[in-house]
Enzyme design. Structure first.
Site, PDB file in Angstrom:
ATOM      1  N   PHE A  82       0.824  -1.207   0.000  1.00  0.00           N
ATOM      2  CA  PHE A  82       0.000   0.000   0.000  1.00  0.00           C
ATOM      3  C   PHE A  82       0.860   1.260   0.000  1.00  0.00           C
ATOM      4  O   PHE A  82       2.022   1.242   0.365  1.00  0.00           O
ATOM      5  CB  PHE A  82      -0.986   0.024   1.174  1.00  0.00           C
ATOM      6  CG  PHE A  82      -0.357   0.183   2.526  1.00  0.00           C
ATOM      7  CD1 PHE A  82      -0.241   1.439   3.109  1.00  0.00           C
ATOM      8  CD2 PHE A  82       0.105  -0.916   3.234  1.00  0.00           C
ATOM      9  CE1 PHE A  82       0.325   1.589   4.368  1.00  0.00           C
ATOM     10  CE2 PHE A  82       0.665  -0.776   4.487  1.00  0.00           C
ATOM     11  CZ  PHE A  82       0.783   0.483   5.065  1.00  0.00           C
ATOM     12  N   CYS A  83       0.224   2.344  -0.460  1.00  0.00           N
ATOM     13  CA  CYS A  83       0.834   3.665  -0.468  1.00  0.00           C
ATOM     14  C   CYS A  83      -0.181   4.623   0.158  1.00  0.00           C
ATOM     15  O   CYS A  83      -0.984   4.204   0.975  1.00  0.00           O
ATOM     16  CB  CYS A  83       1.214   4.078  -1.890  1.00  0.00           C
ATOM     17  SG  CYS A  83      -0.197   4.133  -3.020  1.00  0.00           S
ATOM     18  N   HIS A  84      -0.168   5.873  -0.234  1.00  0.00           N
ATOM     19  CA  HIS A  84      -1.093   6.839   0.353  1.00  0.00           C
ATOM     20  C   HIS A  84      -2.514   6.656  -0.170  1.00  0.00           C
ATOM     21  O   HIS A  84      -3.441   6.473   0.608  1.00  0.00           O
ATOM     22  CB  HIS A  84      -0.616   8.273   0.090  1.00  0.00           C
ATOM     23  CG  HIS A  84      -1.537   9.306   0.654  1.00  0.00           C
ATOM     24  ND1 HIS A  84      -1.633   9.538   2.005  1.00  0.00           N
ATOM     25  CD2 HIS A  84      -2.429  10.122   0.065  1.00  0.00           C
ATOM     26  CE1 HIS A  84      -2.558  10.469   2.210  1.00  0.00           C
ATOM     27  NE2 HIS A  84      -3.052  10.843   1.038  1.00  0.00           N
TER      28      HIS A  84
ATOM     29  N   GLY B 146      -3.270   4.589  -3.125  1.00  0.00           N
ATOM     30  CA  GLY B 146      -3.401   3.384  -3.931  1.00  0.00           C
ATOM     31  C   GLY B 146      -2.901   3.560  -5.352  1.00  0.00           C
ATOM     32  O   GLY B 146      -2.654   2.580  -6.049  1.00  0.00           O
TER      33      GLY B 146
ATOM     34  N   ILE C 107      -3.466   3.883   2.376  1.00  0.00           N
ATOM     35  CA  ILE C 107      -3.637   4.182   3.800  1.00  0.00           C
ATOM     36  C   ILE C 107      -4.821   5.124   4.025  1.00  0.00           C
ATOM     37  O   ILE C 107      -5.469   5.069   5.070  1.00  0.00           O
ATOM     38  CB  ILE C 107      -2.336   4.735   4.430  1.00  0.00           C
ATOM     39  CG1 ILE C 107      -2.413   4.705   5.961  1.00  0.00           C
ATOM     40  CG2 ILE C 107      -2.028   6.115   3.918  1.00  0.00           C
ATOM     41  CD1 ILE C 107      -1.100   5.020   6.662  1.00  0.00           C
TER      42      ILE C 107
END
Length: 172
Positions: free
Chosen positions: A64-66, A68, A94
């Site tokens: 995951f990142c900020h 997606g 996230i």
């Protein structure tokens, strides 16, 4: 393309110890907020970092990142790096995790160092330009800061960054 997994399903699997969470954001993003128990491996270095967990090498990975988007864009790379381990991308990153009411730890911190450098350098240049209207030698302040920025860009060393990193508000 990595299959998407909902934040709720990822949380259930993670809580049961059936999945690992790998945060691919950069360190400065992670220091602002993170999912407790997740592992930080920034996308910029992930190809040089082992993804296998010594205790559970076959445990699925949820990247995951900020939001997606970064994870979706790097999906092919992440899938290749995961190898034979099942891998997913967290739907919404996230942000989606937090919107689902799942645990996110926020850290009260200062402005990231790179932004502090931009603010300080920009302020010095502005002071030099405005000051030179009243006293010509102020012009050299802007020239000095500009030369320092060029040097930092070429060499990768920023004296202003070193100075700011030693300020009391940047000590942890």
């Amino acid at each position: 393309m990595l299959p998407a997994i909902s934040p709720q399903e990822a949380f259930e699997r993670f809580s049961k110890g059936e999945a690992r969470l790998v945060d691919i954001r950069e360190t400065d993003e992670y220091t602002q907020e993170f999912v407790p128990g997740s592992r930080l491996i920034p996308l910029s270095i992930i190809a040089k970092h082992p993804l296998k967990d010594a205790d559970a090498p076959d445990k699925p990975i949820v990247f995951f990142c900020h939001s997606g988007n970064r994870t979706a864009n790097a999906s092919d790379l992440l899938e290749r790096l995961a190898g034979d381990v099942q891998a997913y991308r967290l739907d919404g990153g996230i942000s989606g995790w937090e919107k689902a009411g799942l645990p996110v730890e926020h850290i009260s911190s200062t402005i990231p160092l790179f932004r502090q450098i931009q603010i300080a350098a920009g302020s010095l240049v502005l002071i030099g330009v405005i000051g030179s209207a009243f006293w010509h030698p102020f012009f050299w302040l802007s020239a000095f800061v500009g030369a320092g920025l060029v040097f930092a860009g070429i060499s990768g060393f920023c004296g202003l960054g070193v100075l700011l990193s030693h300020m009391p508000w940047n000590r942890r």
